[in-house]
Design a protein around this motif. Structure first.
Motif, PDB file in Angstrom:
ATOM      1  N   UNK A  82      19.631 -48.037 -16.388  1.00  0.00           N
ATOM      2  CA  UNK A  82      20.535 -48.540 -15.093  1.00  0.00           C
ATOM      3  C   UNK A  82      20.307 -49.604 -14.378  1.00  0.00           C
ATOM      4  N   UNK A  83      19.609 -50.666 -14.900  1.00  0.00           N
ATOM      5  CA  UNK A  83      19.251 -51.810 -14.289  1.00  0.00           C
ATOM      6  C   UNK A  83      18.316 -52.021 -13.386  1.00  0.00           C
ATOM      7  N   UNK A  84      17.600 -50.863 -12.976  1.00  0.00           N
ATOM      8  CA  UNK A  84      16.633 -50.911 -11.658  1.00  0.00           C
ATOM      9  C   UNK A  84      15.125 -50.482 -12.320  1.00  0.00           C
ATOM     10  N   UNK A  85      14.377 -50.808 -11.352  1.00  0.00           N
ATOM     11  CA  UNK A  85      12.972 -50.458 -11.596  1.00  0.00           C
ATOM     12  C   UNK A  85      12.613 -49.130 -10.726  1.00  0.00           C
ATOM     13  N   UNK A  86      12.086 -48.000 -11.101  1.00  0.00           N
ATOM     14  CA  UNK A  86      11.619 -47.108 -10.251  1.00  0.00           C
ATOM     15  C   UNK A  86      10.309 -47.220  -9.364  1.00  0.00           C
ATOM     16  N   UNK A  87       9.393 -47.999 -10.014  1.00  0.00           N
ATOM     17  CA  UNK A  87       8.328 -48.563  -9.372  1.00  0.00           C
ATOM     18  C   UNK A  87       8.419 -49.873  -9.340  1.00  0.00           C
ATOM     19  N   UNK A  88       8.514 -50.604  -8.372  1.00  0.00           N
ATOM     20  CA  UNK A  88       8.795 -52.016  -8.507  1.00  0.00           C
ATOM     21  C   UNK A  88       7.561 -52.801  -8.340  1.00  0.00           C
ATOM     22  N   UNK A  89       7.732 -54.022  -8.298  1.00  0.00           N
ATOM     23  CA  UNK A  89       6.824 -55.182  -8.407  1.00  0.00           C
ATOM     24  C   UNK A  89       5.573 -55.260  -7.727  1.00  0.00           C
ATOM     25  N   UNK A  90       5.600 -55.005  -6.105  1.00  0.00           N
ATOM     26  CA  UNK A  90       4.453 -54.972  -5.437  1.00  0.00           C
ATOM     27  C   UNK A  90       3.638 -54.126  -5.870  1.00  0.00           C
ATOM     28  N   UNK A  91       3.954 -52.690  -6.236  1.00  0.00           N
ATOM     29  CA  UNK A  91       3.173 -51.655  -6.450  1.00  0.00           C
ATOM     30  C   UNK A  91       2.491 -52.118  -7.743  1.00  0.00           C
ATOM     31  N   UNK A  92       3.542 -52.399  -8.864  1.00  0.00           N
ATOM     32  CA  UNK A  92       2.970 -52.682 -10.170  1.00  0.00           C
ATOM     33  C   UNK A  92       1.837 -53.803 -10.280  1.00  0.00           C
ATOM     34  N   UNK A 114       6.361 -51.981 -17.457  1.00  0.00           N
ATOM     35  CA  UNK A 114       5.431 -52.367 -16.457  1.00  0.00           C
ATOM     36  C   UNK A 114       5.075 -53.845 -16.498  1.00  0.00           C
ATOM     37  N   UNK A 115       4.468 -54.182 -17.869  1.00  0.00           N
ATOM     38  CA  UNK A 115       3.788 -55.561 -17.864  1.00  0.00           C
ATOM     39  C   UNK A 115       4.750 -56.502 -17.564  1.00  0.00           C
ATOM     40  N   UNK A 116       5.909 -56.365 -17.759  1.00  0.00           N
ATOM     41  CA  UNK A 116       6.804 -58.016 -17.627  1.00  0.00           C
ATOM     42  C   UNK A 116       7.001 -57.983 -16.158  1.00  0.00           C
ATOM     43  N   UNK A 117       6.606 -56.970 -15.290  1.00  0.00           N
ATOM     44  CA  UNK A 117       6.870 -57.008 -13.731  1.00  0.00           C
ATOM     45  C   UNK A 117       5.456 -57.283 -13.109  1.00  0.00           C
ATOM     46  N   UNK A 118       4.527 -57.288 -13.682  1.00  0.00           N
ATOM     47  CA  UNK A 118       3.228 -57.256 -13.039  1.00  0.00           C
ATOM     48  C   UNK A 118       2.699 -58.855 -12.551  1.00  0.00           C
ATOM     49  N   UNK A 119       3.521 -59.673 -12.862  1.00  0.00           N
ATOM     50  CA  UNK A 119       3.256 -61.154 -12.186  1.00  0.00           C
ATOM     51  C   UNK A 119       4.115 -61.210 -11.221  1.00  0.00           C
ATOM     52  N   UNK A 120       3.998 -62.244 -10.591  1.00  0.00           N
ATOM     53  CA  UNK A 120       4.968 -62.734  -9.131  1.00  0.00           C
ATOM     54  C   UNK A 120       6.391 -62.721  -9.635  1.00  0.00           C
ATOM     55  N   UNK A 121       7.390 -62.335  -8.798  1.00  0.00           N
ATOM     56  CA  UNK A 121       8.591 -61.983  -8.999  1.00  0.00           C
ATOM     57  C   UNK A 121       9.115 -63.203  -9.415  1.00  0.00           C
ATOM     58  N   UNK A 122       8.809 -64.362  -9.101  1.00  0.00           N
ATOM     59  CA  UNK A 122       9.626 -65.611  -9.571  1.00  0.00           C
ATOM     60  C   UNK A 122       9.049 -65.928 -10.942  1.00  0.00           C
ATOM     61  N   UNK A 123       7.889 -65.594 -11.071  1.00  0.00           N
ATOM     62  CA  UNK A 123       7.455 -65.827 -12.606  1.00  0.00           C
ATOM     63  C   UNK A 123       8.505 -65.294 -13.790  1.00  0.00           C
TER      64      UNK A 123
END
Length: 232
Positions: A54-64, A92-101
């Motif tokens: 649905x285009x969203x993350x259940x667990x978002x970048x800061x927690x990841x 998971x791994x695609x969002x573990x770096x800084x959001x801007x990256x």
């Protein structure tokens, strides 16, 4: 406890809620720690893979990022991909770096495609406005034309479509800094900022030339921290 956190979108995205893991006494045992890492990764990646439909993350970048620092998932990415597959691992791994990256990896100006996409939207809204001016008593069409730009476009770009009709035709989608779908209020801010930039065309055209060359983005992209990327 992990399943309980994932079950609540509010708690799942508070780093403090996950800090209990490192305080578990058995975490000093390497075998237990490795098993916990696998269990948490499996649970979080499954939840994110499902929610990304649905285009969203259940667990978002800061927690990841916190969990990645705790378990060092990126260092064993090959093993994780072999165990869980590319799609689930990337959730998971695609969002573990800084959001801007993540956003910068996808970001491209798509200038001409965006012009053509906006032209399509302009034609759709313009047809309604033209009918309203040519046909007496056809103010209903004027309202449709205005509503298309003021309501329909931002709502469509905040929906799972992530595109207006014009952007959909040219395989473009609107994302935020993390490469995810915009919340509805963010989408409205982006759309209205775009219209203001177009209204001040003589000024913003020179600013856009600068931002396009330096940041690979237009003025409204930078102001609203959202981008138009190619749909993959």
């Amino acid at each position: 406890r992990v399943q309980e956190l994932i079950g609540s979108s509010r708690r799942a995205n508070k780093v403090t809620e996950w800090e209990f893991i490192k305080s578990v006494p058995s975490m000093v045992d390497l075998t237990f720690s490795a098993q916990t890492s696998q269990l948490v990764f499996k649970s979080v990646s499954q939840a994110n893979l499902q929610s990304l439909q649905t285009g969203d993350l259940r667990v978002r970048t800061p927690v990841l990022r916190y969990l990645n620092d705790l378990f060092q998932w990126e260092k064993s990415w090959q093993q994780l991909e072999m165990t869980y597959g590319d799609q689930q691992s990337n959730a998971v791994l695609q969002y573990t770096s800084a959001p801007e990256k993540h956003a910068n990896q996808q970001k491209s100006l798509h200038y001409f495609s965006r012009i053509l996409a906006f032209s399509v939207d302009l034609i759709l809204g313009g047809i309604c406005l033209y009918i309203a001016t040519e046909q007496p008593g056809a103010s209903f069409f004027a309202n449709i034309g205005i509503a298309y730009f003021m309501l329909a476009i931002p709502l469509m770009e905040a929906s799972p479509w992530q595109s207006s009709f014009g952007k959909k035709m040219f395989q473009l989608t609107v994302v935020n800094n993390s490469g995810l779908r915009l919340p509805w209020y963010h989408s409205f801010i982006r759309s209205y900022c775009t219209y203001l930039c177009l209204a001040g065309f003589k000024i913003t055209v020179w600013i856009n030339v600068f931002t396009a060359n330096k940041y690979n983005a237009l003025l409204q992209d930078i102001i609203t921290k959202s981008y138009v990327v190619s749909r993959e």
